[in-house]
Design an enzyme around this catalytic site. Sequence first.
Site: not given
Length: 501
Positions: A52, A72, A85, A110, A155, A199-200, A339, A341, A406
């Site tokens: 990310q 891509h 990219d 993190r 991740h 992660n997740e 995590n 949200y 998160e």
Amino acid sequence: MIVYWDLKYIKYYTSVHVITTFLLILGTRCCDEEDLKFPEGFLIGAGSSAYQIEGAWNISDKAESIWDHFTHDPASGVYNKSTGDVASNSYYLYKEDIKLLSQIGFDFYRFSISWSRILPNGFANNISQDGLKYYHNLLDELNSKDVKPFVTLYHWDHPQVLEKLGGWTNELMVQWFTDYAKVVFRELGPKVKVFITINEPYSLCSSGYGDSYFAPGMNLPGVANYICGHNMLKAHANVYHMYHEEFKEDQRGLIGIANECNSFFAKNQTDTLQDEAFQFTCGWFSHPIFSKQGDYPAVMKALINHNSIREGWQNSRLPIFSKKWINYIKGTADFYALNHYTSRIVERGNNGRVENKWYDLKATFTLDPKWPKGKSSWLAVAPEGLRYILKKLKSEYGNTSIYIIENGFSDEGQLEDTKRVEYYFFYLREMLKAIHQDGCNVKAYTAWSLLDNFEWTSGYSERFGIIHVDFNDSTRKRTAKYSANWFKDLLKFRQLSLKYT
């Protein structure tokens, strides 16, 4: 380049009146001063992930990852055909990022390591010295600024070459991931005290293997998602035991796995669906590790087996752990990495197409129209959900140490991000209630995210950062948002407040 926005014109009205009004809308009272203090030694940090933010997708000998390949593809469903990219260009700007972390006052950072940057062909027989150097430099810079590194091994971005061999539907991935982790522990581990293996797993297995929404886009619901999860649990346990047997004595670090746990509230209060939804999501990857019994949740095993037999399968579509594996996986975490949200209203019914990730549960999920919304379609602001899930985890698995890894809010990238501040204020307030009033053993909190970044299939249309990144600027200029300044004061005083300097 780092730019701090002049926030002097944002009046006391903005920081106090908006939040006070929000309190009145929610019908809540604020706040006993003692309940707003962070416990002694409580850690507050910010987060990111390699794909990310790093960019530099083909620099040196780095290989193609599944997200490189996915974005891509001309048929990619990523918004505006965006890619990672360049992303936030943190491969080159990591010193600026760490300077921001230090200036704001965060205790830890993190971040994740790119498997394909460390092992270009996916296997441990070819180790990239350039890749290792980048992460050594990153760790050295963090430690020089007294910002603790919390390192995620995986991740969602394994090398594409391994996906050609089946990725997480291939049981050999357990050994390949263990080999990769051993390289990281051996080369970088002495500089790290907190590791997260995966992660997740729920999100990647459900959306990347059970659907085509995420890379690698396998889209085999009810089958590939469960095989993926099975192998991820084995891989996590293997890495945990390997670390404790070979590295723990010298490095003295902690290791866990980051689970996604939203909260569910049943539309029908007498319905057991609220707990069943928890077990099918959070429990899927928590029960095998943190429960006294181990293995998958009983309701998950029963429902999937029932549906499988009814459909003509000879065995359950959910793979079965042997007794040896149940015992091997159980207890493989030094802390609970959470995590969280948002929340959902859940009721009986078929949600969307017949074969989807909720097919076996047969549930419909909606957002309460009273909940304020973020930019992300799935993100509703329901702070009570955080306190609920912390209490639920304590009830299910005992009062283990919890690190919130998160938690954050999306918007369109505005600098005066008062809605993000409101989100953080109320979620942190519920977390502190869980600590002070419910006795939940929460030790750390991570704001997601430090930077605006590539937000998976949403591209750059949704922003979670407390630092604005100008993706139209080749230098990827960073600018502190209102929320960054709010966190700076919070970290200075170590207490939630409606008034900030």
